[in-house]
Enzyme design. Structure first.
Site, PDB file in Angstrom:
ATOM      1  NE  ARG A  63      -2.526   0.861   3.677  1.00 32.67           N
ATOM      2  CZ  ARG A  63      -3.420   1.268   4.506  1.00 32.67           C
ATOM      3  NH1 ARG A  63      -4.768   1.355   4.501  1.00 32.67           N
ATOM      4  NH2 ARG A  63      -2.850   1.438   5.941  1.00 32.67           N
ATOM      5  CB  THR A 114      -1.415   6.968  -2.729  1.00 30.75           C
ATOM      6  OG1 THR A 114      -1.662   5.719  -3.519  1.00 30.75           O
ATOM      7  CG2 THR A 114      -0.606   8.280  -3.752  1.00 30.75           C
ATOM      8  CG  ASP A 172       2.274  -2.659   9.447  1.00 35.61           C
ATOM      9  OD1 ASP A 172       2.425  -1.591   8.201  1.00 35.61           O
ATOM     10  OD2 ASP A 172       2.593  -3.800   9.197  1.00 35.61           O
ATOM     11  CG  ASP A 221       5.794  -3.272   9.796  1.00 41.85           C
ATOM     12  OD1 ASP A 221       6.741  -3.718   9.059  1.00 41.85           O
ATOM     13  OD2 ASP A 221       5.525  -1.526  10.114  1.00 41.85           O
TER      14      ASP A 221
HETATM   15  C1  PRP Z   1      -1.439  -4.031   4.639  1.00 36.40           C
HETATM   16  C2  PRP Z   1      -2.125  -5.887   4.889  1.00 36.40           C
HETATM   17  C3  PRP Z   1      -2.865  -5.404   3.495  1.00 36.40           C
HETATM   18  C4  PRP Z   1      -3.629  -4.122   3.340  1.00 36.40           C
HETATM   19  C5  PRP Z   1      -4.898  -3.179   3.938  1.00 36.40           C
HETATM   20  O1  PRP Z   1      -0.635  -4.397   3.661  1.00 36.40           O
HETATM   21  O2  PRP Z   1      -1.381  -6.503   4.915  1.00 36.40           O
HETATM   22  O3  PRP Z   1      -2.645  -5.796   2.545  1.00 36.40           O
HETATM   23  O4  PRP Z   1      -2.172  -3.262   3.826  1.00 36.40           O
HETATM   24  O5  PRP Z   1      -4.653  -2.360   3.568  1.00 36.40           O
HETATM   25  P1  PRP Z   1      -6.313  -1.725   1.669  1.00 36.40           P
HETATM   26  O6  PRP Z   1      -7.609  -2.456   2.505  1.00 36.40           O
HETATM   27  O7  PRP Z   1      -6.144  -0.650   2.683  1.00 36.40           O
HETATM   28  O8  PRP Z   1      -5.145  -1.845   1.182  1.00 36.40           O
HETATM   29  P2  PRP Z   1       1.350  -3.482   3.198  1.00 36.40           P
HETATM   30  O9  PRP Z   1       0.433  -2.851   2.333  1.00 36.40           O
HETATM   31  O10 PRP Z   1       1.139  -2.968   4.529  1.00 36.40           O
HETATM   32  O11 PRP Z   1       1.601  -4.357   2.685  1.00 36.40           O
HETATM   33  P3  PRP Z   1       2.523  -5.482   3.766  1.00 36.40           P
HETATM   34  O12 PRP Z   1       2.176  -6.434   4.160  1.00 36.40           O
HETATM   35  O13 PRP Z   1       3.672  -5.458   2.981  1.00 36.40           O
HETATM   36  O14 PRP Z   1       3.130  -5.034   4.912  1.00 36.40           O
HETATM   37  N1  URA Z   2      -2.682  -2.514   6.946  1.00 39.16           N
HETATM   38  C1  URA Z   2      -1.785  -2.885   8.656  1.00 39.16           C
HETATM   39  O1  URA Z   2      -1.536  -3.304   8.481  1.00 39.16           O
HETATM   40  N2  URA Z   2      -3.016  -2.537  10.030  1.00 39.16           N
HETATM   41  C2  URA Z   2      -3.400  -1.505   9.478  1.00 39.16           C
HETATM   42  O2  URA Z   2      -4.882  -1.132  10.643  1.00 39.16           O
HETATM   43  C3  URA Z   2      -4.177  -0.591   7.997  1.00 39.16           C
HETATM   44  C4  URA Z   2      -3.563  -1.515   6.789  1.00 39.16           C
END
Ligand code: PRP
Ligand code: URA
Length: 209
Positions: free
Chosen positions: A104, A108, A200, A203
């Site tokens: 994400r 944006t 997160d 993380d």
């Molecule tokens: C997080 C989560 C989802 C997304 C959700 O991933 O694991 O994939 O955000 O958010 P959304 O519904 O607003 O799209 P992130 O983009 O942080 O990537 P990561 O899993 O690589 O940390």
């Molecule tokens: N992605 C995450 O990991 N946590 C949130 O709360 C939203 C998006």
């Protein structure tokens, strides 16, 4: 029309509380996500078709049931979705696993796709897309788009925690999809994080940040 299921099983709710707590460290967080994924898989596979076979027990012949060869596919959205895969495979080890890499954009909040690798027989499989978090819904919508574009016909979406905004986004973009959630939360904050959520997910699973 797709349905939204929120699992109220006490074990799922109990474990989710510890997943949410900020004091829960990486090791426990990872184990709990794995366990909740197994419990959710148990619920989500309730409608798998069965067939009768003839067997011999030590006592007599019997007609008994087995799964009738449905082809399943699990699609984690990278990275955080990976934390749910092993828990699901414990119950359905014959499922194939595909991967969709999305992150994400922090400015944006739109998803950016960086990797897609799916089983070759996409049209024939029933897919479960998994990601711990359904926040704005952008990532889930994009992952489902990506699967449909490659021929997938049967898709479910499963997450640990969802915001109402994300559920609406997926329902609008993909009205045919059933959504399975362990905890439906209050809202998103100004940074697109789920409130109260768990922070997160990536993380916390991998100890980054
Ligand atoms: C997080 C989560 C989802 C997304 C959700 O991933 O694991 O994939 O955000 O958010 P959304 O519904 O607003 O799209 P992130 O983009 O942080 O990537 P990561 O899993 O690589 O940390
Ligand atoms: N992605 C995450 O990991 N946590 C949130 O709360 C939203 C998006």
């Amino acid at each position: 029309m797709g349905k939204v299921y929120v699992f109220d099983h006490p074990l799922i709710q109990h474990k989710l509380t510890y997943i949410r707590k900020k004091g829960t460290g990486t090791k426990d967080f990872r184990e709990l996500v794995d366990e909740v994924a197994t419990l959710m898989a148990f619920e989500i596979t309730r409608d798998l078709p069965l067939e009768d076979i003839e067997i011999d027990t030590p006592v007599s012949k019997a007609t008994s049931k087995i799964l009738s060869g449905k082809k399943l596919g699990i699609i984690p959205i990278l990275r955080a979705g990976l934390g749910m895969v092993d828990g699901i495979l414990k119950l359905i080890p014959a499922a194939k696993v595909g991967h969709i890499g999305l992150y994400r954009d922090p400015e944006t909040l739109k998803p950016v796709e960086y990797y897609v690798k799916l089983p070759s027989d996409v049209e024939e499989r029933d897919f479960i897309v998994v990601d711990p978090m359904l926040a704005t819904g952008g990532s889930a919508v994009e992952a489902i788009n990506s699967l449909k574009k490659r021929g997938a016909k049967s898709i479910k979406f499963m997450c640990l925690i969802a915001a109402p905004e994300g559920v609406e986004e997926v329902k609008t973009a993909h009205p045919d999809i059933d959504i399975f959630i362990a905890g439906l939360d209050e809202k998103l904050n100004e940074k697109g994080y789920i409130v109260p959520g768990l922070g997160d997910a990536g993380d916390r699973l991998y100890g980054t940040k």
